[in-house]
Scaffold this motif. Structure first.
Motif, PDB file in Angstrom:
ATOM      1  N   ASP A  84       0.825  -1.213   0.000  1.00 53.33           N
ATOM      2  CA  ASP A  84       0.000   0.000   0.000  1.00 53.33           C
ATOM      3  C   ASP A  84       0.858   1.262   0.000  1.00 53.33           C
ATOM      4  O   ASP A  84       1.621   1.500   0.947  1.00 53.33           O
ATOM      5  N   PHE A  85       0.675   2.068  -1.059  1.00 51.90           N
ATOM      6  CA  PHE A  85       1.427   3.305  -1.201  1.00 51.90           C
ATOM      7  C   PHE A  85       0.465   4.441  -1.508  1.00 51.90           C
ATOM      8  O   PHE A  85      -0.486   4.268  -2.275  1.00 51.90           O
ATOM      9  N   GLY A  86       0.711   5.592  -0.918  1.00 51.94           N
ATOM     10  CA  GLY A  86      -0.138   6.755  -1.125  1.00 51.94           C
ATOM     11  C   GLY A  86       0.586   7.829  -1.908  1.00 51.94           C
ATOM     12  O   GLY A  86       1.792   8.011  -1.767  1.00 51.94           O
ATOM     13  N   GLU A  87      -0.167   8.521  -2.727  1.00 54.89           N
ATOM     14  CA  GLU A  87       0.394   9.609  -3.536  1.00 54.89           C
ATOM     15  C   GLU A  87      -0.552  10.801  -3.500  1.00 54.89           C
ATOM     16  O   GLU A  87      -1.760  10.637  -3.525  1.00 54.89           O
ATOM     17  N   ASN A  88       0.025  12.007  -3.447  1.00 55.50           N
ATOM     18  CA  ASN A  88      -0.747  13.246  -3.348  1.00 55.50           C
ATOM     19  C   ASN A  88      -1.168  13.813  -4.697  1.00 55.50           C
ATOM     20  O   ASN A  88      -2.164  14.523  -4.766  1.00 55.50           O
ATOM     21  N   TYR A  89      -0.393  13.563  -5.723  1.00 51.43           N
ATOM     22  CA  TYR A  89      -0.628  14.211  -7.004  1.00 51.43           C
ATOM     23  C   TYR A  89      -0.995  13.173  -8.066  1.00 51.43           C
ATOM     24  O   TYR A  89      -0.348  12.133  -8.178  1.00 51.43           O
ATOM     25  N   VAL A  90      -2.012  13.494  -8.846  1.00 55.49           N
ATOM     26  CA  VAL A  90      -2.509  12.561  -9.858  1.00 55.49           C
ATOM     27  C   VAL A  90      -1.414  12.182 -10.839  1.00 55.49           C
ATOM     28  O   VAL A  90      -1.205  10.997 -11.123  1.00 55.49           O
ATOM     29  N   GLN A  91      -0.693  13.147 -11.385  1.00 52.06           N
ATOM     30  CA  GLN A  91       0.316  12.840 -12.404  1.00 52.06           C
ATOM     31  C   GLN A  91       1.454  12.005 -11.835  1.00 52.06           C
ATOM     32  O   GLN A  91       1.959  11.098 -12.499  1.00 52.06           O
ATOM     33  N   GLU A  92       1.862  12.275 -10.598  1.00 60.74           N
ATOM     34  CA  GLU A  92       2.896  11.457  -9.956  1.00 60.74           C
ATOM     35  C   GLU A  92       2.404  10.017  -9.817  1.00 60.74           C
ATOM     36  O   GLU A  92       3.150   9.070 -10.050  1.00 60.74           O
ATOM     37  N   LEU A  93       1.142   9.861  -9.447  1.00 63.12           N
ATOM     38  CA  LEU A  93       0.561   8.528  -9.296  1.00 63.12           C
ATOM     39  C   LEU A  93       0.511   7.808 -10.631  1.00 63.12           C
ATOM     40  O   LEU A  93       0.855   6.623 -10.720  1.00 63.12           O
ATOM     41  N   VAL A  94       0.121   8.502 -11.682  1.00 61.66           N
ATOM     42  CA  VAL A  94       0.077   7.910 -13.024  1.00 61.66           C
ATOM     43  C   VAL A  94       1.469   7.422 -13.417  1.00 61.66           C
ATOM     44  O   VAL A  94       1.636   6.276 -13.860  1.00 61.66           O
ATOM     45  N   ASP A  95       2.459   8.270 -13.252  1.00 56.09           N
ATOM     46  CA  ASP A  95       3.828   7.920 -13.641  1.00 56.09           C
ATOM     47  C   ASP A  95       4.347   6.716 -12.852  1.00 56.09           C
ATOM     48  O   ASP A  95       4.946   5.799 -13.417  1.00 56.09           O
ATOM     49  N   LYS A  96       4.124   6.715 -11.548  1.00 50.69           N
ATOM     50  CA  LYS A  96       4.627   5.627 -10.712  1.00 50.69           C
ATOM     51  C   LYS A  96       3.866   4.329 -10.978  1.00 50.69           C
ATOM     52  O   LYS A  96       4.458   3.248 -10.994  1.00 50.69           O
ATOM     53  N   ALA A  97       2.561   4.420 -11.176  1.00 52.77           N
ATOM     54  CA  ALA A  97       1.767   3.217 -11.443  1.00 52.77           C
ATOM     55  C   ALA A  97       2.199   2.546 -12.741  1.00 52.77           C
ATOM     56  O   ALA A  97       2.185   1.316 -12.844  1.00 52.77           O
ATOM     57  N   GLU A  98       2.592   3.338 -13.724  1.00 52.90           N
ATOM     58  CA  GLU A  98       3.070   2.779 -14.998  1.00 52.90           C
ATOM     59  C   GLU A  98       4.432   2.117 -14.842  1.00 52.90           C
ATOM     60  O   GLU A  98       4.717   1.120 -15.494  1.00 52.90           O
ATOM     61  N   ALA A  99       5.270   2.674 -13.970  1.00 51.07           N
ATOM     62  CA  ALA A  99       6.647   2.207 -13.845  1.00 51.07           C
ATOM     63  C   ALA A  99       6.825   1.054 -12.857  1.00 51.07           C
ATOM     64  O   ALA A  99       7.819   0.338 -12.931  1.00 51.07           O
TER      65      ALA A  99
END
Length: 156
Positions: A84-99
């Motif tokens: 379980d990981f939390g992210e504050n910013y949508v674009q950061e989450l998109v980038d990390k989820a892809e990687a």
């Protein structure tokens, strides 16, 4: 002793020991020293949470906040069994989820604007939205969820 309501909420973790901005992704593997530091710190925090949760009827979810953290640190935690990981910013989450691995359960913990709901809903391993603040945003998120999504999206 009856645990307080806070014992049933996810525990957010801002790792002070993880300091590299997420935009500076290096190779996907951390150095041996860095991986050891991250693993040791995660184990210490998990131990503290388990100690605080002793006697609770439900096990709290430790959400490691990955804001400004490199993918290599998140991958190290994942390899140590943390999901379980939390992210504050949508674009950061998109980038990390892809990687990062698809088995990670992402929690969006920032303020969600309705114009970002479609982008957020497209993340297949988005597990929870922690900060839904308006009915307009809730409707936009519901409308944007892909029909092929097999699990419900948790909203807190």
């Amino acid at each position: 002793m009856v645990p307080s309501r806070s014992a049933f909420r996810p525990i957010f973790l801002s790792h002070r020991f993880l300091s590299t901005p997420a935009n500076q992704y290096r190779a996907m593997s951390a150095s041996i020293e860095r991986a050891a530091e991250v693993s040791t710190s995660l184990a210490e925090i998990k131990s503290r949470v388990q100690g605080l949760a002793a006697g609770c009827t439900r096990t709290p979810t430790l959400v490691a906040v990955s804001k400004y953290k490199p993918a290599s640190d998140i991958l190290t935690c994942f390899e140590d069994g943390h999901l379980d990981f939390g992210e504050n910013y949508v674009q950061e989450l998109v980038d990390k989820a892809e990687a990062l691995p698809a088995k990670i359960r992402w929690h969006f913990i920032g303020t969600l604007q309705s114009n970002k709901a479609k982008t957020l809903a497209a993340i297949p391993n988005l597990h929870t939205v922690q900060t839904l603040t308006s009915s307009k945003t809730a409707k936009a998120l519901d409308k944007a969820l892909p029909p092929q999504r097999t699990t419900p999206l948790n909203i807190l």
